[in-house]
Motif scaffolding. Structure first.
Motif, PDB file in Angstrom:
ATOM      1  N   GLN A 300       0.854  -1.130   0.086  1.00 20.48           N
ATOM      2  CA  GLN A 300       0.025   0.103   0.016  1.00 20.48           C
ATOM      3  C   GLN A 300       0.820   1.306   0.001  1.00 20.48           C
ATOM      4  OE1 GLN A 300      -3.911  -0.831   2.306  1.00 20.48           O
ATOM      5  NE2 GLN A 300      -2.607  -1.380   3.594  1.00 20.48           N
ATOM      6  N   ASP A 301       2.079   1.218  -0.193  1.00 18.95           N
ATOM      7  CA  ASP A 301       3.033   2.499  -0.279  1.00 18.95           C
ATOM      8  C   ASP A 301       2.805   3.116  -1.667  1.00 18.95           C
ATOM      9  OD1 ASP A 301       5.185   4.190   0.348  1.00 18.95           O
ATOM     10  OD2 ASP A 301       6.529   2.610   0.674  1.00 18.95           O
ATOM     11  N   GLY A 302       2.593   4.250  -1.761  1.00 13.66           N
ATOM     12  CA  GLY A 302       2.309   4.802  -2.866  1.00 13.66           C
ATOM     13  C   GLY A 302       3.610   5.241  -3.421  1.00 13.66           C
ATOM     14  N   LYS A 306       5.068  -1.067  -7.777  1.00 11.20           N
ATOM     15  CA  LYS A 306       4.828  -2.484  -7.832  1.00 11.20           C
ATOM     16  C   LYS A 306       4.408  -2.687  -9.311  1.00 11.20           C
ATOM     17  CE  LYS A 306       2.994  -1.141  -4.361  1.00 11.20           C
ATOM     18  NZ  LYS A 306       3.253   0.115  -3.790  1.00 11.20           N
ATOM     19  N   GLU A 315      -5.860  -8.240  -6.798  1.00 14.47           N
ATOM     20  CA  GLU A 315      -6.478  -7.303  -5.878  1.00 14.47           C
ATOM     21  C   GLU A 315      -7.807  -7.775  -5.560  1.00 14.47           C
ATOM     22  OE1 GLU A 315      -7.497  -3.062  -4.744  1.00 14.47           O
ATOM     23  OE2 GLU A 315      -5.330  -4.425  -5.157  1.00 14.47           O
ATOM     24  N   HIS A 319      -8.147  -7.384  -1.374  1.00 14.84           N
ATOM     25  CA  HIS A 319      -9.450  -6.666  -0.797  1.00 14.84           C
ATOM     26  C   HIS A 319     -10.433  -7.421   0.183  1.00 14.84           C
ATOM     27  CE1 HIS A 319     -12.285  -3.261  -0.804  1.00 14.84           C
ATOM     28  NE2 HIS A 319     -13.189  -4.088  -1.118  1.00 14.84           N
ATOM     29  N   ASN A 325      -5.466  -2.793  -0.493  1.00 15.87           N
ATOM     30  CA  ASN A 325      -5.388  -2.351  -1.875  1.00 15.87           C
ATOM     31  C   ASN A 325      -3.982  -2.095  -2.294  1.00 15.87           C
ATOM     32  OD1 ASN A 325      -8.434  -1.295  -0.452  1.00 15.87           O
ATOM     33  ND2 ASN A 325      -8.732  -2.227  -2.370  1.00 15.87           N
ATOM     34  N   LEU A 326      -3.804  -2.491  -3.289  1.00 16.14           N
ATOM     35  CA  LEU A 326      -2.586  -2.233  -4.175  1.00 16.14           C
ATOM     36  C   LEU A 326      -2.451  -0.642  -4.521  1.00 16.14           C
ATOM     37  CD1 LEU A 326      -2.045  -5.398  -6.241  1.00 16.14           C
ATOM     38  CD2 LEU A 326      -0.763  -4.586  -4.430  1.00 16.14           C
ATOM     39  N   LYS A 327      -1.399   0.133  -4.290  1.00 16.51           N
ATOM     40  CA  LYS A 327      -1.259   1.250  -4.763  1.00 16.51           C
ATOM     41  C   LYS A 327       0.006   1.631  -5.497  1.00 16.51           C
ATOM     42  CE  LYS A 327      -3.811   3.384  -0.615  1.00 16.51           C
ATOM     43  NZ  LYS A 327      -3.541   4.517   0.451  1.00 16.51           N
ATOM     44  N   ASN A 328      -0.119   2.330  -6.496  1.00 17.71           N
ATOM     45  CA  ASN A 328       1.108   2.835  -7.593  1.00 17.71           C
ATOM     46  C   ASN A 328       1.444   1.157  -8.231  1.00 17.71           C
ATOM     47  OD1 ASN A 328       2.865   3.996  -8.757  1.00 17.71           O
ATOM     48  ND2 ASN A 328       4.114   4.613  -6.849  1.00 17.71           N
TER      49      ASN A 328
END
Length: 483
Positions: A300-302, A306, A315, A319, A325-328
């Motif tokens: 979740q680190d923007g 990834k 996802e 979720h 939720n996946l970010k970036n």
């Protein structure tokens, strides 16, 4: 950290040939077929008599494949399937939902519920159609059997016999019309030297040999990880691995398990950095505990990109099961679809690309680079991922699935930025290549004519979605805002 292995290149087992059967271009005579039979089967008679129990009624049926409303016997598709091989070679009038079709039964595939006809023509006009015609069982309303094509029946059963004796062939032979067969035979004048044939046979045998080494990897644009490790306990090694992953700007991520999705089971999570591949054992650590101790924060680190391939099921699982939720995310499958839209006037592709196909296309890798054991994903039993300790070939496979994702992202980004690079080249010369008087007359907030012409000639106009500079010479939309 135990389980350290080197990302070497393994051997490949011989691939299993897929199954197909289609009519050959030329039907050998019965004497020719007996001459090419193996010694132990030379006594087998391939001449299939027409007076079988069902075909006895069509013993003298040699009429041409035409239909003028004559008599026939009606069958359902289920009754035709029950006939098995006896249905091959029957001349039928097939009534489908989309209309009637006249032809000879070539093959019936009960596994996928399809029936294929050859020598097809339109019963209303008599116009012949090239090639084969395939129908799903659900499309078939009725089948009227009109007679028997003895030549087709003998040929099809002969192919079936050789298939049972020698195994199924890898490729199908396309059924060509007679006039094209004659044209092909008349153009075949060049003979291949026997020494060249022997050389090709030797090269093919060397490539298929299980112990043959894989070709060297093509040079990469980014550093590639050379080792992989297994992390199955939350300890100092676990924390050190999380720290190494967080120091990267771009990482590759892979998820493996049983039926990945909201109702599936997550077994392995793999991270690839520039120097190392980490396999986190979710079955032993526990997905909830592993996410709580650092993996969830990474996903979740923007600030960290990834790179994944097909994030849809991943996802869905994260979720609904772990509230993550996946970010970036950079999805290589979605990127390939986007490139297809750009290059094909926004036409959506029929099929989504697989990861091996993209790695073959962009990085020039070979199957031995991705599958050291010679087995593709479809041939692996998912239950093997639950076995402990993890077999070394399986760990190697997991590592190679993510080791090249970062390079694949760069190749796709280069193609995505083609419009931007061309626009920048035009911008560089807008003022440089003009005289001083013209430069003084240009207003800085007006789009130059060269740029407008460039936008008109691109498949996707990159200029029509923004606010014209003439309306807002000093105010520009912020990046990421809705225009």
């Amino acid at each position: 950290m135990d389980g350290k292995q080197t990302l070497g290149v393994g051997s490949a087992n011989e691939m299993t040939n897929s199954t197909s059967r289609k009519s050959p271009e030329k039907t050998p005579s019965l004497a020719e077929s007996e001459a090419i039979l193996p010694a132990h089967s030379a006594s087998c008679n391939l001449d299939v008599p027409s007076a079988l129990p069902f075909h006895a009624m069509f013993e003298n049926s040699e009429a041409p494949l035409e239909y003028h409303g004559g008599e026939g016997r009606d069958f359902t598709i289920e009754e035709i399937v029950e006939l098995g091989d006896d249905s091959l070679g029957l001349k039928v009038l097939l009534m489908a939902k989309q209309g009637p079709c006249l032809g000879v039964i070539n093959i019936i595939l009960t596994s996928c519920k399809k029936i294929t006809l050859e020598k097809v023509c339109n019963p209303n006009t008599g116009k012949k159609m090239l090639g084969l015609r395939t129908f799903f069982f659900r499309e078939v309303v009725n089948i009227k059997v009109l007679g028997e094509d003895q030549e087709a029946r003998q040929r099809l059963l002969k192919d079936l016999y050789f298939e049972k004796q020698q195994g199924k062939k890898l490729l199908r032979k396309k059924l060509l019309p007679m006039h094209l067969q004659e044209a092909c035979r008349s153009n075949m004048h060049t003979e291949v030297p026997p020494d060249l044939i022997q050389q090709l046979v030797c090269e093919e045998a060397a490539e298929d040999k299980p112990g043959s080494p894989a070709p060297p990897l093509p040079p990469g644009r980014l550093p590639r990880p050379s080792k992989w490790v297994i992390i199955d306990v939350i300890d100092e090694a676990y924390k050190k691995a999380i720290s190494m992953i967080c120091r990267e700007m771009v990482i590759a991520v892979g998820f493996t398990g049983l039926k990945i999705g909201r109702s599936g089971t997550l077994v392995w999570v793999t991270f690839a950095t520039s120097s190392m591949v980490f396999h986190f054992d979710m079955a032993k650590i526990g997905p909830a505990e592993a996410m709580k101790e650092g993996l969830g924060a990474v996903l979740q680190d923007g600030s960290v990109v990834k790179v994944v391939h097909d994030c849809r099921a991943i996802e869905d699982l994260l979720h609904h099961q772990l509230n993550i939720n996946l970010k970036n995310v950079f999805d290589t499958q979605a990127a390939e679809i986007y490139l297809h839209l750009l290059n094909n006037k926004e036409a959506i592709p029929l099929l989504v690309p697989t990861l091996p196909s993209l790695l073959y296309k962009y990085l020039q890798l070979s199957p031995l680079h991705l599958f050291p054991d010679g087995m593709e994903d479809s041939k692996i039993d998912e239950s093997l991922w639950l076995e402990r300790p993890l077999a070394e070939p399986l760990g190697e496979r997991l590592a190679r699935e993510v080791a090249f994702l970062r390079e694949l992202r760069l190749e796709q980004l280069d193609l995505m930025l083609v419009d931007l690079r061309q626009l920048t080249e035009v911008y560089l010369g807008v003022l440089r290549d003009k005289d001083s008087l013209t430069v003084k007359q240009l207003e800085p907030h007006i789009i130059p004519a060269e740029v407008q012409r460039l936008g008109k000639h691109r498949s996707v106009n990159t200029l029509e979605h923004g606010i014209p500079f003439t309306q807002h010479p000093k105010t520009f939309p912020k990046r990421g805002s809705n225009v």
